[in-house]
Design an enzyme around this catalytic site. Structure first.
Site, short mmCIF file in Angstrom:
data_model
loop_
_atom_site.label_atom_id
_atom_site.label_comp_id
_atom_site.label_asym_id
_atom_site.label_seq_id
_atom_site.Cartn_x
_atom_site.Cartn_y
_atom_site.Cartn_z
N LYS A 153 -11.17 -2.90 18.30
CA LYS A 153 -9.79 -3.35 18.62
C LYS A 153 -9.56 -3.38 20.12
O LYS A 153 -8.51 -3.83 20.57
CB LYS A 153 -8.77 -2.42 17.95
CG LYS A 153 -8.93 -2.31 16.44
CD LYS A 153 -7.87 -3.06 15.68
CE LYS A 153 -8.10 -2.91 14.19
NZ LYS A 153 -7.12 -3.63 13.40
N ASN A 213 0.85 -1.19 0.00
CA ASN A 213 0.00 0.00 0.00
C ASN A 213 0.89 1.25 0.00
O ASN A 213 2.11 1.14 -0.02
CB ASN A 213 -0.96 -0.02 1.20
CG ASN A 213 -0.22 -0.08 2.51
OD1 ASN A 213 0.54 0.83 2.85
ND2 ASN A 213 -0.41 -1.16 3.25
N PRO A 252 -2.87 -12.10 10.60
CA PRO A 252 -3.21 -11.87 12.01
C PRO A 252 -3.36 -10.38 12.26
O PRO A 252 -2.65 -9.57 11.67
CB PRO A 252 -1.99 -12.43 12.76
CG PRO A 252 -0.89 -12.51 11.76
CD PRO A 252 -1.53 -12.66 10.41
N ASP A 253 -4.29 -10.01 13.13
CA ASP A 253 -4.45 -8.60 13.50
C ASP A 253 -3.50 -8.34 14.67
O ASP A 253 -3.74 -8.77 15.81
CB ASP A 253 -5.90 -8.31 13.89
CG ASP A 253 -6.13 -6.82 14.08
OD1 ASP A 253 -5.26 -6.16 14.69
OD2 ASP A 253 -7.16 -6.31 13.61
N PHE A 312 -3.97 2.97 15.10
CA PHE A 312 -4.20 3.99 14.07
C PHE A 312 -5.34 3.52 13.18
O PHE A 312 -5.55 2.31 13.03
CB PHE A 312 -2.93 4.20 13.23
CG PHE A 312 -2.12 5.38 13.70
CD1 PHE A 312 -1.45 5.33 14.91
CD2 PHE A 312 -2.05 6.54 12.93
CE1 PHE A 312 -0.72 6.42 15.35
CE2 PHE A 312 -1.31 7.64 13.37
CZ PHE A 312 -0.65 7.58 14.58
N LYS A 371 -13.84 1.59 15.42
CA LYS A 371 -12.61 0.79 15.35
C LYS A 371 -11.92 0.71 16.71
O LYS A 371 -11.37 -0.32 17.09
CB LYS A 371 -11.66 1.36 14.29
CG LYS A 371 -10.57 0.40 13.88
CD LYS A 371 -9.80 0.86 12.66
CE LYS A 371 -10.55 0.61 11.37
NZ LYS A 371 -9.77 0.93 10.17
N ASP A 377 -4.33 -6.54 5.21
CA ASP A 377 -5.32 -7.40 5.87
C ASP A 377 -5.22 -8.84 5.39
O ASP A 377 -5.57 -9.76 6.12
CB ASP A 377 -6.73 -6.85 5.61
CG ASP A 377 -6.96 -5.55 6.37
OD1 ASP A 377 -6.45 -5.44 7.51
OD2 ASP A 377 -7.60 -4.63 5.83
#
Ligand code: CTP
Length: 401
Positions: free
Chosen positions: A348, A213, A312-313, A330, A344, A284
């Site tokens: 999270k 990205n 994995p997050d 962020f 979010k 992601d």
């Protein structure tokens, strides 16, 4: 660039050493950062760089002599040191370290150092041959400076002008600038350990292609820098960026989201961290059927079929640890920042989430942030990323006190 030294008067003392050539660049950088630079040189320094050069670069008359009649009361050692916010000696020779350690006053620069009020910090950047640095007498004198509260910057190891290699190289101009700025920052994170992720991740399709990205890493690096300035012990885990290795703290380079996750978990299990800041724009998904060999363009109808698997997050996993550090996330959004940011943070399960508009910040030097916490949201208006990073670090420091 942030004018972090605006309004600061810095007495920049040069003593004899080849490293004087680096001070031309430092002087310009200090000026660009907003400082008013007053150069004072020893006679030996004038053998290496001219007062004309230093006057032109600093925009101020250079002082060389303690009997300089341009000062109305003929006491330049008093006037120059009373006026200073900071005194920096760079390069600082072996001989000048000896003089400082013993309180000698046999030229203008040594006299003004001794005459400075206790409230004026003194920073010295040693520059000398490796044997001179290692000499027990020098080491005794350096230890004396440190115990007298004088900040010793470096030196670094490397190739030396004399042809030898080892400790004694003066820090580079940008490193000295970083140290000078850090010296005026409040030490709000002293004794704290911070783990920070930055940059994009890169998910391979085959050995020569991949998915990434537009994150440049600038915001994450700026936050790591601001945390270091605030006195924290910082480890930065970075995806692939074009940014140089930071000065003052360690950087671990990774490529994929899985590698970033692994590196974060290794750090958290081997060292206690007080704060985790997930600035990285983590992919992601990764390509589950990535090829070991370059995928060939065989014919027009034979299109590669990519299959994606979830990464994995990292942030959510760190926040879910039984003993979790204070977690800051962020959110890079493209629309509805207030709504998505609020949601979010809860998803999270982090106490603080920093929202920004992805395409308005990726790769840019400026940004604007919205801070989401249990009390609602706060706006940090548009500014350069280093300024925003310092504001964010101040917000985090206030929350973990
Ligand atoms: N993050 C992470 N690991 C991931 C994805 C995201 O640690 N696999 C972290 C980021 O570093 C950031 C936060 O989660 O601190 C939010 O990232 P973002 O990409 O905005 O959110 P996502 O959870 O991916 O949600 P979405 O893409 O649906 O907006």
């Amino acid at each position: 660039m942030s004018k972090r030294l605006a309004g600061k008067k810095i007495v920049l003392g040069l003593t004899g050493g080849v490293a004087c050539y680096k001070i031309a660049e430092l002087t310009r950088a200090l000026g660009k950062a907003g400082a008013n630079v007053q150069v004072v040189m020893t006679q030996a320094a004038t053998q290496f760089i001219t007062p004309v050069t230093m006057q032109a670069l600093s925009g101020n008359t250079v002082y060389l002599d303690q009997w300089d009649a341009r000062v109305a009361n003929n006491m330049p050692h008093i006037d120059l040191s009373r006026d200073a916010d900071l005194i920096v000696i760079a390069p600082c020779s072996t001989d000048f370290i000896f003089k400082l350690a013993h309180g000698a006053c046999d030229d203008l620069l040594s006299t003004l150092c001794v005459a400075r009020p206790a409230s004026v910090p003194l920073l010295v950047a040693p520059a000398m041959n490796v044997e001179m640095w290692q000499n027990p007498a020098t080491q005794r004198n350096v230890a004396q400076l440190k115990s007298d509260g004088i900040q010793v910057l470096g030196p670094a190891a490397g190739d030396q002008a004399c042809g030898e290699t080892g400790m004694g190289r003066m820090l580079e101009a940008d490193q000295l600038l970083a140290e000078i700025i850090a010296s005026i920052e409040p030490k709000t994170l002293a004794g704290k350990r911070l783990l920070i992720t930055a940059g994009p991740t890169f998910e391979p399709i085959d050995p020569v292609r991949g998915i990434t990205n537009l994150s440049s890493g600038k915001m994450g690096y700026a936050i790591a820098q601001a945390a270091w300035e605030a006195g924290a012990d910082v480890t930065l885990i970075s995806g692939p960026t074009a940014l140089e290795a930071p000065y003052g703290f360690s950087r671990i380079q990774v490529q994929t989201a899985q590698q970033m996750y692994d590196a974060v978990m290794v750090q958290l299990s081997s060292n206690h961290s007080d704060v985790f800041i997930g600035v990285a724009a983590v992919a992601d998904w990764h390509v589950a059927n990535a090829s070991d060999q370059k995928i060939k363009k065989t014919c027009d109808t034979d299109r590669p079929q990519l299959q994606f698997a979830l990464n994995p997050d990292i942030l959510a996993n760190v926040a879910a640890l039984p003993v979790a550090p204070y977690c800051v996330g962020f959110a890079a959004e493209s629309e509805n920042l207030l709504q998505y940011g609020t949601a979010k943070r809860l998803k999270k399960n982090v106490p603080l989430l920093v929202g920004n508009i992805g395409h308005a910040t990726f790769g840019k030097d400026e940004n604007e942030l919205v801070l989401f916490d249990a009390n609602g949201h706060t706006h940090l208006p548009r500014a350069d990323k280093q300024t925003l990073a310092r504001q964010l670090i101040a917000e985090i420091a206030a929350r973990i006190q």
